[in-house]
Design a protein around this motif. Structure first.
Motif, short mmCIF file in Angstrom:
data_model
loop_
_atom_site.label_atom_id
_atom_site.label_comp_id
_atom_site.label_asym_id
_atom_site.label_seq_id
_atom_site.Cartn_x
_atom_site.Cartn_y
_atom_site.Cartn_z
N LEU A 61 -39.43 -11.17 -36.42
CA LEU A 61 -39.20 -12.09 -37.54
C LEU A 61 -40.38 -13.05 -37.75
O LEU A 61 -40.63 -13.53 -38.85
CB LEU A 61 -37.93 -12.90 -37.26
CG LEU A 61 -37.41 -13.82 -38.35
CD1 LEU A 61 -37.02 -13.03 -39.60
CD2 LEU A 61 -36.20 -14.61 -37.85
N PHE A 62 -41.11 -13.31 -36.66
CA PHE A 62 -42.17 -14.31 -36.73
C PHE A 62 -43.43 -13.73 -37.35
O PHE A 62 -44.16 -12.98 -36.70
CB PHE A 62 -42.56 -14.84 -35.34
CG PHE A 62 -41.46 -15.55 -34.61
CD1 PHE A 62 -40.43 -16.19 -35.29
CD2 PHE A 62 -41.45 -15.59 -33.22
CE1 PHE A 62 -39.43 -16.85 -34.60
CE2 PHE A 62 -40.45 -16.24 -32.52
CZ PHE A 62 -39.43 -16.87 -33.22
N LYS A 63 -43.68 -14.10 -38.62
CA LYS A 63 -44.97 -13.71 -39.18
C LYS A 63 -46.07 -14.54 -38.50
O LYS A 63 -47.15 -14.06 -38.21
CB LYS A 63 -44.97 -13.95 -40.70
CG LYS A 63 -46.23 -13.46 -41.36
CD LYS A 63 -46.15 -13.51 -42.87
CE LYS A 63 -47.50 -13.15 -43.46
NZ LYS A 63 -47.63 -13.61 -44.83
#
Ligand code: GMT
Length: 367
Positions: A61-63
């Motif tokens: 989820l972490f760009k």
């Protein structure tokens, strides 16, 4: 004292300064580095300090992986386990905000740690002014228990640009003159001009190459460009375009700055802005004459005509003239180099500066 230090562990000036400070403090204090990797200049002296690695767990989820938060958690862990008195963070973004949060969390766990932020330069006069970072940089600075800046210029900029009225202590950069000293090799026919930096736009590396080309018309010389960064490829291209590529050596990131400086006849630092100019100070300590731009904190380091030369940004003609004069007149070069070393010994040695940090720590701890 039990001191935690956070910095960028790279070749950049703030990381170098923080590392050298930690190493000097380690003879009298318990020092803990909290960084995402081992600071470069710590590699050979790691046994003197403790190192705590910040690990940023990846997640799909972490760009943008939240390093700032992972740093908070690691800071809290080290505060708790090592009973730190002080978290000393170098470069405001994002370190001062991580330290602010770590202090709040630590207090909830019953630990009272003080936060000191040292401002180094682009965290105030460039990146820190961007709308993406300015409000949060201001908060980090306001919430620190103590704030230091590396020059009077940087302090003024902070007050003007951020409208801050809080106390800011100026503590200059330092070098260890025993490490950075002249052990010059025998005389060569070819003169050496050197520039060392992180090859960012602000360093104006193209100006260095253009000045070199001008000097080359009259003097047999070579250019050493040491360091690496986003502008390095462009610099190589420019050297080709100007027809001087075969006279320019790109050294990349080198730990052995002293050896490079001891081959050098004149050092160039032609930055657009420079809060202090640690690279110039290291050259001065090795008795190398410096020609630098009259910007930021550089006039606090170099006295024009006495222990170096100051030029206007982009004035390549005058810069080339000073360089040529230094290369042609060995007596003048060694007088300027000798005066430069004297200035370092009087104001910028670790023996003068490290105690200033220690007494600042004590002042902050005593509230
Ligand atoms: O741009 C750099 O040279 C790196 C930068 C940093 O923060 O890592 O250096 C700054 O901090 C140094 C140590 O305090 C100063 O000597 C440099 O003048 C300063 N750089 C700039 O202001 C551009």
């Amino acid at each position: 004292m039990r001191i935690g230090i956070t910095c960028y562990p790279t070749f950049g000036g703030s990381g170098v300064l923080a590392t050298e400070l930690g190493l000097k403090l380690s003879s009298r204090h318990d020092v803990h580095f909290i960084c995402y990797s081992l600071p470069i200049r710590l590699r050979d002296e790691i046994e003197k300090v403790n190192f705590h690695e910040v690990v940023v767990e990846p997640y799909p989820l972490f760009k943008y992986p939240p390093y700032t938060l992972a740093l908070v958690s690691k800071m809290c862990e080290v505060v708790r386990e090592e009973k730190l008195d002080i978290l000393h963070v170098h470069y405001a973004i994002p370190h001062s905000i991580s330290a602010y949060l770590a202090k709040k969390l630590s207090r909830e766990m019953g630990f009272d740690v003080k936060v000191i932020t040292t401002l180094h330069g682009t965290d105030v006069h460039l990146v820190g002014l961007s709308p993406s970072y300015k409000p949060v940089t201001r908060l980090g600075i306001m919430e620190s228990d103590g704030v230091t800046a590396v020059s009077k210029y940087l302090k003024r900029t902070l007050q003007n640009e951020f409208g801050l009225t809080r106390e800011i202590k100026v503590i200059y950069n330092f070098v260890d003159p025993e490490k950075f000293k002249r052990v010059r090799a025998e005389k060569r026919g070819v003169k050496i001009i050197t520039h060392i930096s992180n090859f960012r736009e602000i360093k104006r590396v193209p100006d260095v190459i253009k000045v070199f080309k001008r000097v080359l018309r009259n003097i047999n010389c070579r250019l050493i460009l040491a360091g690496d960064g986003p502008e390095r490829l462009k610099a190589e291209k420019l050297a080709v375009e100007l027809g001087v590529r075969d006279k320019v050596s790109f050294y990349g990131e080198s730990i052995d700055v002293v050896t490079i400086l001891n081959k050098t006849d004149v050092f160039l630092l032609l930055s657009q802005n420079e809060s202090f100019g640690l690279a110039a100070l290291e050259a001065m300590s090795c008795e190398v004459p410096v020609v630098a731009t009259r910007v930021g904190g550089l006039p606090e380091v170099i006295d024009h005509g006495e222990n170096g030369f100051l030029v206007e940004v982009g004035d390549l003609e005058t810069t080339a003239r000073y360089v040529e004069n230094i290369l042609k007149d060995e007596d003048m070069a060694s007088k300027i180099g000798g005066e430069a070393r004297k200035k370092v010994l009087r104001f910028f040695s670790h023996e003068k500066i490290v105690p200033q940090y220690e007494s600042f720590y004590r002042k902050v701890l005593s509230g």
